[in-house]
Design an enzyme around this catalytic site. Structure first.
Site, PDB file in Angstrom:
ATOM      1  N   ARG A  34       1.147  -1.410  -2.447  1.00 42.58           N
ATOM      2  CA  ARG A  34       0.591  -2.686  -2.900  1.00 42.58           C
ATOM      3  C   ARG A  34       1.172  -3.916  -2.209  1.00 42.58           C
ATOM      4  O   ARG A  34       2.356  -3.940  -1.875  1.00 42.58           O
ATOM      5  CB  ARG A  34       0.812  -2.825  -4.411  1.00 42.58           C
ATOM      6  CG  ARG A  34       0.043  -1.802  -5.206  1.00 42.58           C
ATOM      7  CD  ARG A  34       0.330  -1.841  -6.688  1.00 42.58           C
ATOM      8  NE  ARG A  34      -0.484  -0.831  -7.370  1.00 42.58           N
ATOM      9  CZ  ARG A  34      -0.187   0.469  -7.385  1.00 42.58           C
ATOM     10  NH1 ARG A  34       0.914   0.907  -6.813  1.00 42.58           N
ATOM     11  NH2 ARG A  34      -1.004   1.315  -7.989  1.00 42.58           N
ATOM     12  N   HIS A  60      -3.177  -0.005  -0.482  1.00 44.00           N
ATOM     13  CA  HIS A  60      -3.467   0.919   0.617  1.00 44.00           C
ATOM     14  C   HIS A  60      -4.419   0.340   1.669  1.00 44.00           C
ATOM     15  O   HIS A  60      -5.366   1.007   2.100  1.00 44.00           O
ATOM     16  CB  HIS A  60      -4.019   2.242   0.073  1.00 44.00           C
ATOM     17  CG  HIS A  60      -3.040   3.023  -0.752  1.00 44.00           C
ATOM     18  ND1 HIS A  60      -1.689   3.087  -0.469  1.00 44.00           N
ATOM     19  CD2 HIS A  60      -3.200   3.791  -1.879  1.00 44.00           C
ATOM     20  CE1 HIS A  60      -1.079   3.861  -1.356  1.00 44.00           C
ATOM     21  NE2 HIS A  60      -1.959   4.281  -2.241  1.00 44.00           N
ATOM     22  N   HIS A  87      -0.813  10.269   2.414  1.00 45.95           N
ATOM     23  CA  HIS A  87      -0.980  10.269   0.966  1.00 45.95           C
ATOM     24  C   HIS A  87      -1.393  11.655   0.436  1.00 45.95           C
ATOM     25  O   HIS A  87      -2.185  11.751  -0.517  1.00 45.95           O
ATOM     26  CB  HIS A  87      -2.003   9.208   0.579  1.00 45.95           C
ATOM     27  CG  HIS A  87      -1.908   8.717  -0.831  1.00 45.95           C
ATOM     28  ND1 HIS A  87      -2.144   9.529  -1.910  1.00 45.95           N
ATOM     29  CD2 HIS A  87      -1.592   7.508  -1.346  1.00 45.95           C
ATOM     30  CE1 HIS A  87      -1.991   8.831  -3.024  1.00 45.95           C
ATOM     31  NE2 HIS A  87      -1.653   7.601  -2.706  1.00 45.95           N
ATOM     32  N   ASP A 142       5.514   6.631 -10.447  1.00 43.90           N
ATOM     33  CA  ASP A 142       4.699   6.025  -9.391  1.00 43.90           C
ATOM     34  C   ASP A 142       5.544   4.887  -8.832  1.00 43.90           C
ATOM     35  O   ASP A 142       5.209   3.719  -8.971  1.00 43.90           O
ATOM     36  CB  ASP A 142       3.373   5.529  -9.985  1.00 43.90           C
ATOM     37  CG  ASP A 142       2.381   5.093  -8.917  1.00 43.90           C
ATOM     38  OD1 ASP A 142       2.722   5.159  -7.720  1.00 43.90           O
ATOM     39  OD2 ASP A 142       1.264   4.684  -9.296  1.00 43.90           O
ATOM     40  N   GLU A 160       5.189   9.901  -0.603  1.00 48.23           N
ATOM     41  CA  GLU A 160       4.711   9.023   0.451  1.00 48.23           C
ATOM     42  C   GLU A 160       5.903   8.312   1.089  1.00 48.23           C
ATOM     43  O   GLU A 160       6.477   7.403   0.487  1.00 48.23           O
ATOM     44  CB  GLU A 160       3.735   7.997  -0.129  1.00 48.23           C
ATOM     45  CG  GLU A 160       2.549   8.611  -0.840  1.00 48.23           C
ATOM     46  CD  GLU A 160       1.936   7.670  -1.875  1.00 48.23           C
ATOM     47  OE1 GLU A 160       1.512   6.559  -1.508  1.00 48.23           O
ATOM     48  OE2 GLU A 160       1.907   8.031  -3.061  1.00 48.23           O
TER      49      GLU A 160
END
Ligand code: GLA
Length: 383
Positions: A111, A136, A210, A282, A348
């Protein structure tokens, strides 16, 4: 007395020699690349799939749509191959995909707050596609573009190169960006992803892969029993919109401590404000580095059920571990498998989210004359 023992040793040595040379004698052994049709985009553009096979029969498939990793077939503790990557059986699925399955995310993975950043006094505006933020790379990021693909036939290991030119102003980002990605499958059952980029104007860049993993095979249950190690003493907590607050916080005594291998599900539902914001994991962890440059161990995941182990090495300063919290069974993938809640996880490797707005984070600025580079290795074994 000594004679039979020596004979036994000679026999053992002979057996060992045969064992060592046998793989070279197999008729069809050796790395291979196959190019296959992978369906068409809505506008009729035909898309391809490149299937890399190593000498152990391990296979990685990559498409030129979004430079996505489509499948990865690796052995379990009994040598049984299974595809450990979530995804679709043809490009039609990827064109509609909202989960970034297997994609190269860019120009900026993760982000950027409110889709804005300032560089050399100029403020750039990016598409807002995730609440109030840009995620992304925007509404048409690198995951939705057709890349140029080329089989690298002279490489010792099967490899495919993907290139892309992102024009100045693409998704609001400055500079014409030339991007190159190479996927290589080694005989050590490692998938190496190398990235390069150059620009003709100062810009920001953050590329990652990803892929969603499920070490029990894609579509075969959730990932809560998978035991995870993240080589990080610290992580970057976020605000309510999942933008880093800018703090770099110790994982000690929190559910974010994965220094000691721990099942993903062990603490995921704890009443921790950071877990509540994201609906699970996350977040970006700050990878521990014993040397400044080069590959370091970032994470290791192990499935007690199948014995498959994934070890991640990277040159990047951060790693986003995402526990598939947005999966809800509506995306149906390869073999008709519905990807339910937490059926896959991502690791990631990246620069920290929203770095362009945090001067205390490692810089993501790329200037003309510089070369952006990143390397990540996903290595598979079983025990
Ligand atoms: C990243 C983000 C997640 C989510 C996924 C895609 O991992 O951090 O919040 O958006 O991509 O669903």
């Amino acid at each position: 007395m000594g004679f039979p023992i020596r004979t036994a040793f000679t026999l053992l040595a002979a057996v060992a020699a045969v064992t060592i040379t046998t793989p070279r004698l197999r008729a069809d052994a050796g790395p291979k690349i196959k190019k296959l049709p992978f369906g068409k985009l809505a506008d009729g553009t035909p898309i391809q799939l490149y299937v890399l096979t190593n000498k152990n029969g391990v296979q990685a498939a990559i498409t030129n749509f979004g430079a996505r990793l489509v499948s990865l077939k690796v052995p379990d503790k009994n040598g049984k191959l299974a595809d450990v990557i979530l995804g679709y059986s043809s490009v039609e699925g990827y064109e509609k995909d909202t989960a970034y399955f297997g994609a190269i995310a860019g120009r900026y993975a993760n982000r950027i707050a409110k889709g804005r950043f300032t560089l050399d006094g100029v403020t750039y505006k990016l598409p807002i596609n995730n609440g109030v933020n840009s995620l992304h790379g925007g509404t048409k990021g690198f995951d939705k573009l057709v890349w140029q693909a080329r089989e690298l036939t002279k490489s010792a290991n099967p490899a495919v190169e993907l290139t892309l030119t992102s024009p100045n102003g693409d998704q609001g980002y400055p500079g014409t960006l030339h991007v190159r990605v190479i996927y290589t499958l080694t005989d050590q059952n490692a998938l190496r992803i190398q990235y390069w980029a150059t620009t003709d104007k100062p810009t920001v860049i953050n590329l990652t892969n990803h892929a969603y993993f499920n070490l029990d095979g894609q579509g075969n249950g959730d990932i809560l029993d998978t035991v995870l190690m993240i080589n990080a003493d610290e992580y970057t907590p976020t605000d309510k919109t999942q933008i880093p607050t800018g703090e770099i916080v110790s994982v000690k005594g929190t559910p974010f401590d994965f220094l000691k291998p721990t099942p993903i599900g062990a603490r995921i539902n704890e009443n921790n404000p950071q877990l509540k914001i994201a609906g699970g994991y996350d977040h970006n962890w700050v990878v521990n580095r014993d040397h400044k440059t080069g590959l370091v161990l970032a994470a290791r995941a192990y499935s007690p059920k199948t014995g498959r182990v994934l070890t991640v090495y990277t040159t990047e300063p951060g790693i986003q571990f995402y526990s598939g919290n947005f999966l809800d069974g509506t995306l149906v993938g390869k073999g008709g498998k519905a990807y339910k809640y937490r059926y896959g996880f991502t690791l990631e490797t990246q620069h920290y989210p929203d770095s362009p707005n945090h001067p205390n984070f490692p810089s993501t600025v790329l200037k003309p004359g510089q070369v952006y580079r990143q390397t990540t290795v996903f290595k598979f074994s079983a025990r």
